[in-house]
Design a protein around this motif. Sequence first.
Motif, PDB file in Angstrom:
ATOM      1  N   SER A   1      37.502  53.155  31.513  1.00  0.00           N
ATOM      2  CA  SER A   1      37.257  54.417  30.820  1.00  0.00           C
ATOM      3  C   SER A   1      36.569  55.315  31.846  1.00  0.00           C
ATOM      4  O   SER A   1      36.269  54.870  32.952  1.00  0.00           O
ATOM      5  N   GLU A   2      36.339  56.548  31.489  1.00  0.00           N
ATOM      6  CA  GLU A   2      35.797  57.485  32.466  1.00  0.00           C
ATOM      7  C   GLU A   2      34.473  56.995  33.031  1.00  0.00           C
ATOM      8  O   GLU A   2      33.494  56.810  32.314  1.00  0.00           O
ATOM      9  N   GLY A   3      34.471  56.734  34.316  1.00  0.00           N
ATOM     10  CA  GLY A   3      33.258  56.284  34.998  1.00  0.00           C
ATOM     11  C   GLY A   3      32.989  54.793  34.892  1.00  0.00           C
ATOM     12  O   GLY A   3      32.014  54.303  35.462  1.00  0.00           O
ATOM     13  N   ILE A   4      33.816  54.039  34.185  1.00  0.00           N
ATOM     14  CA  ILE A   4      33.617  52.598  34.026  1.00  0.00           C
ATOM     15  C   ILE A   4      34.798  51.879  34.668  1.00  0.00           C
ATOM     16  O   ILE A   4      35.942  52.076  34.286  1.00  0.00           O
ATOM     17  N   TYR A   5      34.478  51.034  35.643  1.00  0.00           N
ATOM     18  CA  TYR A   5      35.516  50.326  36.382  1.00  0.00           C
ATOM     19  C   TYR A   5      35.356  48.825  36.207  1.00  0.00           C
ATOM     20  O   TYR A   5      34.261  48.335  35.909  1.00  0.00           O
ATOM     21  N   SER A   6      36.434  48.132  36.415  1.00  0.00           N
ATOM     22  CA  SER A   6      36.425  46.677  36.344  1.00  0.00           C
ATOM     23  C   SER A   6      37.239  46.147  37.513  1.00  0.00           C
ATOM     24  O   SER A   6      38.115  46.829  38.043  1.00  0.00           O
ATOM     25  N   ARG A   7      36.960  44.933  37.900  1.00  0.00           N
ATOM     26  CA  ARG A   7      37.686  44.310  38.998  1.00  0.00           C
ATOM     27  C   ARG A   7      38.626  43.260  38.410  1.00  0.00           C
ATOM     28  O   ARG A   7      38.255  42.519  37.509  1.00  0.00           O
ATOM     29  N   ALA A   8      39.832  43.221  38.932  1.00  0.00           N
ATOM     30  CA  ALA A   8      40.824  42.269  38.445  1.00  0.00           C
ATOM     31  C   ALA A   8      41.393  41.491  39.622  1.00  0.00           C
ATOM     32  O   ALA A   8      41.544  42.012  40.719  1.00  0.00           O
ATOM     33  N   ARG A   9      41.726  40.254  39.332  1.00  0.00           N
ATOM     34  CA  ARG A   9      42.388  39.402  40.319  1.00  0.00           C
ATOM     35  C   ARG A   9      43.808  39.185  39.802  1.00  0.00           C
ATOM     36  O   ARG A   9      44.017  38.575  38.754  1.00  0.00           O
ATOM     37  N   ILE A  10      44.785  39.685  40.550  1.00  0.00           N
ATOM     38  CA  ILE A  10      46.171  39.638  40.107  1.00  0.00           C
ATOM     39  C   ILE A  10      46.911  38.607  40.948  1.00  0.00           C
ATOM     40  O   ILE A  10      47.044  38.753  42.156  1.00  0.00           O
ATOM     41  N   GLU A  11      47.368  37.547  40.253  1.00  0.00           N
ATOM     42  CA  GLU A  11      48.158  36.515  40.926  1.00  0.00           C
ATOM     43  C   GLU A  11      49.595  37.015  41.045  1.00  0.00           C
ATOM     44  O   GLU A  11      49.920  38.100  40.593  1.00  0.00           O
ATOM     45  N   ASP A  12      50.452  36.201  41.625  1.00  0.00           N
ATOM     46  CA  ASP A  12      51.868  36.572  41.736  1.00  0.00           C
ATOM     47  C   ASP A  12      52.403  36.967  40.363  1.00  0.00           C
ATOM     48  O   ASP A  12      52.187  36.266  39.375  1.00  0.00           O
TER      49      ASP A  12
END
Length: 188
Positions: free
Chosen positions: A98-109
């Motif tokens: 959302s605006e100003g809120i970030y998240s980190r993701a780990r994307i496999e194949d």
Amino acid sequence: MASSSSSPAVTERRGIPGASFVHDVQTYLTESGLDCNSALAFLQERLQQYKLVEMKLLAQQRDLQAKIPDIEKCLDVVATLEAKKGTGEPLIADFEVSEGIYSRARIEDTDSVCLWLGANVMLEYSCEEATALLQKNLENAKASLEVLVTDLQFLRDQVTITQVTIARVYNWDVHQRRIRQAAAAQDS
């Protein structure tokens, strides 16, 4: 003065009526059956209509100019996912929740991606299908932007022609009033 009251009329472009340049104000007023005040009111109304259409076209242009970079970013993300496919190396991505809120993701194949289509609709596509769809959307958006720019130029030309016509009719009216006043002054 020219024998005709206006130049050959430009019909219209995508619903935008064309304005005619008035060469001879007297002939224009006679042919249209209007007096100066009515003609000026009509031309002012037409000018306001042009301004309204211009505002709508500028809003569409802003939307398209914002949409094109988004589509290009999506294409880059899909290309990055395809490049990482088969390497066994996960892709670490930060995304905005959302605006100003970030998240980190780990994307496999992955063999597919989900695309927002609008109206709260998201569909899953293979990477190849997503690339083709996004490329098509990008081409359509760029073509629409070119048409909008052409429409805006046409509209600006019509605004200029209408403004010049308003000035010519107004100046002609002032000139006619001065002639009448001079004639009245000589008679008395």
